[in-house]
Design a protein around this motif. Structure first.
Motif, PDB file in Angstrom:
ATOM      1  N   PRO A 294       0.816  -1.219   0.000  1.00 42.21           N
ATOM      2  CA  PRO A 294       0.000   0.000   0.000  1.00 42.21           C
ATOM      3  C   PRO A 294       0.850   1.271   0.000  1.00 42.21           C
ATOM      4  N   ASN A 295       0.267   2.338  -0.528  1.00 36.83           N
ATOM      5  CA  ASN A 295       0.838   3.694  -0.461  1.00 36.83           C
ATOM      6  C   ASN A 295       2.182   3.868  -1.156  1.00 36.83           C
ATOM      7  N   VAL A 296       2.439   3.070  -2.198  1.00 39.88           N
ATOM      8  CA  VAL A 296       3.663   3.227  -2.986  1.00 39.88           C
ATOM      9  C   VAL A 296       3.319   3.059  -4.462  1.00 39.88           C
TER      10      VAL A 296
ATOM     11  N   ARG B 163       8.620   5.060  -3.425  1.00 41.79           N
ATOM     12  CA  ARG B 163       7.738   5.995  -2.712  1.00 41.79           C
ATOM     13  C   ARG B 163       7.430   7.234  -3.547  1.00 41.79           C
ATOM     14  N   LYS B 164       8.401   7.667  -4.344  1.00 40.85           N
ATOM     15  CA  LYS B 164       8.232   8.884  -5.141  1.00 40.85           C
ATOM     16  C   LYS B 164       8.022   8.527  -6.614  1.00 40.85           C
ATOM     17  N   HIS B 165       7.147   9.283  -7.275  1.00 40.18           N
ATOM     18  CA  HIS B 165       6.844   9.030  -8.681  1.00 40.18           C
ATOM     19  C   HIS B 165       8.089   9.168  -9.554  1.00 40.18           C
ATOM     20  N   ALA B 166       8.899  10.180  -9.303  1.00 40.24           N
ATOM     21  CA  ALA B 166      10.119  10.380 -10.093  1.00 40.24           C
ATOM     22  C   ALA B 166      11.065   9.191  -9.951  1.00 40.24           C
ATOM     23  N   ASP B 167      11.205   8.668  -8.737  1.00 34.46           N
ATOM     24  CA  ASP B 167      12.059   7.494  -8.513  1.00 34.46           C
ATOM     25  C   ASP B 167      11.497   6.281  -9.248  1.00 34.46           C
TER      26      ASP B 167
ATOM     27  N   PRO C  74      -0.073   5.033  -5.437  1.00 37.88           N
ATOM     28  CA  PRO C  74      -0.296   5.075  -3.990  1.00 37.88           C
ATOM     29  C   PRO C  74      -1.773   5.123  -3.588  1.00 37.88           C
ATOM     30  N   ASN C  75      -2.629   5.633  -4.467  1.00 37.43           N
ATOM     31  CA  ASN C  75      -4.064   5.681  -4.150  1.00 37.43           C
ATOM     32  C   ASN C  75      -4.772   4.354  -4.425  1.00 37.43           C
TER      33      ASN C  75
END
Length: 81
Positions: A16-18, A36-40, A68-69
């Protein structure tokens, strides 16, 4: 449009949340990578496409992204020539 396999929906709940790349490979679900981050995620996905994707060309595989949603989307990659 094909339906999302139940196994993909089930394994998506384990991360969840990633952002995640999920594979449906030969009838089994896999979490291939998370960020965790979209850019990553986009950076890692480009590296994955370059290094790993070519080895899966002959496999029975479908690709999904998880936001993440909780939104799941199926991906189609253009074959590398």
């Amino acid at each position: 449009m094909k339906q999302v396999p139940t196994g993909i929906e089930r394994i998506a709940r384990t991360v969840p949340n990633v952002y995640a790349l999920l594979l449906w490979l030969d009838g089994y679900p896999y979490v291939e990578m998370t960020a965790r981050k979209h850019a990553d995620f986009l950076t890692d996905l480009n590296l994955w496409k370059k290094n790993t994707y070519p080895s899966l060309r002959r496999s029975d595989v479908r690709f999904f992204t998880l936001a993440p949603n909780g939104e799941l989307k199926e991906l189609t990659f253009t074959p590398v020539r």
